[in-house]
Design an enzyme around this catalytic site. Structure first.
Site, PDB file in Angstrom:
ATOM      1  N   LYS B 105      83.850  95.035  53.648  1.00  0.00           N
ATOM      2  CA  LYS B 105      85.045  94.231  53.386  1.00  0.00           C
ATOM      3  C   LYS B 105      86.107  95.175  52.825  1.00  0.00           C
ATOM      4  CE  LYS B 105      87.122  91.011  50.188  1.00  0.00           C
ATOM      5  NZ  LYS B 105      86.992  89.948  49.193  1.00  0.00           N
ATOM      6  N   GLY B 166      91.021  84.748  42.700  1.00  0.00           N
ATOM      7  CA  GLY B 166      90.631  84.189  41.402  1.00  0.00           C
ATOM      8  C   GLY B 166      91.577  83.139  40.855  1.00  0.00           C
ATOM      9  N   ALA B 192      89.817  84.205  49.335  1.00  0.00           N
ATOM     10  CA  ALA B 192      90.569  84.093  48.076  1.00  0.00           C
ATOM     11  C   ALA B 192      91.440  82.844  48.022  1.00  0.00           C
ATOM     12  CB  ALA B 192      91.458  85.305  47.816  1.00  0.00           C
ATOM     13  N   GLY B 193      91.438  82.222  46.860  1.00  0.00           N
ATOM     14  CA  GLY B 193      92.317  81.086  46.611  1.00  0.00           C
ATOM     15  C   GLY B 193      91.604  79.758  46.484  1.00  0.00           C
ATOM     16  N   ASN B 214      84.379  83.629  45.596  1.00  0.00           N
ATOM     17  CA  ASN B 214      83.560  84.104  44.484  1.00  0.00           C
ATOM     18  C   ASN B 214      83.789  83.235  43.248  1.00  0.00           C
ATOM     19  OD1 ASN B 214      82.484  87.351  43.415  1.00  0.00           O
ATOM     20  ND2 ASN B 214      82.478  85.549  42.155  1.00  0.00           N
ATOM     21  N   THR B 215      85.028  83.300  42.719  1.00  0.00           N
ATOM     22  CA  THR B 215      85.302  82.656  41.434  1.00  0.00           C
ATOM     23  C   THR B 215      85.095  81.141  41.466  1.00  0.00           C
ATOM     24  OG1 THR B 215      86.929  84.401  41.108  1.00  0.00           O
ATOM     25  CG2 THR B 215      86.997  82.582  39.562  1.00  0.00           C
TER      26      THR B 215
END
Lengths: 68, 263
Positions: B105, B166, B192-193, B214-215
């Site tokens: 990635k 995040g 992301a987001g 992830n987050t």
């Protein structure tokens, strides 16, 4: 007699001509796989037993950790 | 029962039943990460490449012992890289670390506050990596022209952000994601987001091939339960996309017939 190398940014004295694999053993790293660069060049795992370290070598040892 | 059969997601010649990719950062411990991975059904997980802690890792298990590369595709990232050179160097270390594994990635950041991608460095790193035989999944902005350019360079998946890394703000510009999808011939994965399950569904309803997060899972009050929610959200969003939604109307349209009323 010893020579100084830098490992992950920290100076360390080693015996001259120490093989990379022996250094890794001395460092008692965790059990996971690592990758090693010496002076910006990757030293493939198969070369670790033969690769001699010299004064001023800059050694980077990395592992996989959590990340997104 | 689903009436329309879906084609599995294919990335760099490997097929995945799950369209969810999760991270391994910000978890309490490896066990929680492993439980979340299982609950999410994800078959791919991102990892970061960092210096070993000298003298502090004795006897510590390694992430790759808890999450086995045999069962789960490991996706090493270039998080923290701000130049193409650092990103390429990180990918080469990752390939050595993972025994020749070429899927990476790529993310080259431009700014610490926004973690927005540095697009020019990203393009340059992508070119070098593709030439060097890497299979590059690339994090980028939601600019349709840049997404297409990254595809032309030879990236195996293009991963536009839905909102800053995040931030949990959701898919802020669905119209750009749609434009990217319209032109794409490689998988488009929102990276992301995403903040909660409905965000993942929205990404999938737009027609994205997958979602990377992830987050949203790791920082949930109960990460394992959120992982399970994300699994369902991605699946239901995908099914809704395949089913084809009804048109939007300004005014009502009665669901019960007018004929046959007796009053």
């Amino acid at each position: 007699m010893s020579v100084t190398v830098t490992i992950n940014g920290v100076a360390r004295d080693i015996e001259p001509g120490l093989k990379l694999q022996d250094l890794l053993q001395q460092l008692e790293l965790g059990s996971g796989p690592v990758a090693v660069e010496v002076n910006g060049e990757i030293v493939p795992r198969s070369e670790h037993p033969r690769h001699p370290l010299q004064a001023m070598d800059k050694i980077e040892i990395v592992q996989a950790i959590g990340g997104g | 029962m689903a009436t329309k059969t879906d084609k599995a997601l294919e990335i760099a010649g490997k097929t995945y039943q799950s369209r969810l990719i999760i991270g391994s950062g910000k978890y309490q411990d490896f066990e929680q990460n492993k439980d979340a991975l299982e609950a999410s059904g994800a078959e791919m997980i991102t990892v970061a490449i960092r210096r070993v802690n000298l003298g502090q890792d004795k006897g510590e298990p390694s992430l790759l012992e808890v999450i086995s590369p045999e069962d789960t595709t490991i996706l090493p990232n270039t998080a923290g890289c701000y130049t193409a050179d650092d990103a390429v160097r990180t990918c080469r270390m990752a390939r050595e670390l993972l025994g020749g594994h070429s899927l990476v990635k790529l993310e080259v950041l431009g700014d610490e506050k926004t973690l927005y991608p540095n697009v020019t460095e990203t393009l340059s790193a992508a070119e070098t990596l593709v030439e060097d035989g890497f299979h590059v999944m690339v994090y980028t902005s939601d600019d349709p022209l840049i997404a297409k350019r990254l595809e032309e360079i030879g990236c195996v998946a293009v991963m536009p952000l839905g909102a800053p890394i995040g931030s949990g703000l959701g898919i802020r510009n669905p119209y750009n994601i749609r434009m990217i999808l319209e032109n794409a011939t490689v998988p488009i994965i929102v990276d992301a987001g995403v903040g909660t399950a409905s965000d993942a569904s929205i990404a999938m309803e737009l027609g994205c091939d997958g979602v990377l997060m992830n987050t949203a899972i790791a920082e949930a009050q109960d990460p394992v339960l959120m992982a399970s929610a994300m699994k369902k959200a991605v699946e239901s969003g995908r099914e809704a996309y395949l089913a084809g939604r009804m048109p939007r109307r300004l005014y009502a349209s009665a669901s019960s017939p007018i004929d046959g009323t007796f009053f």
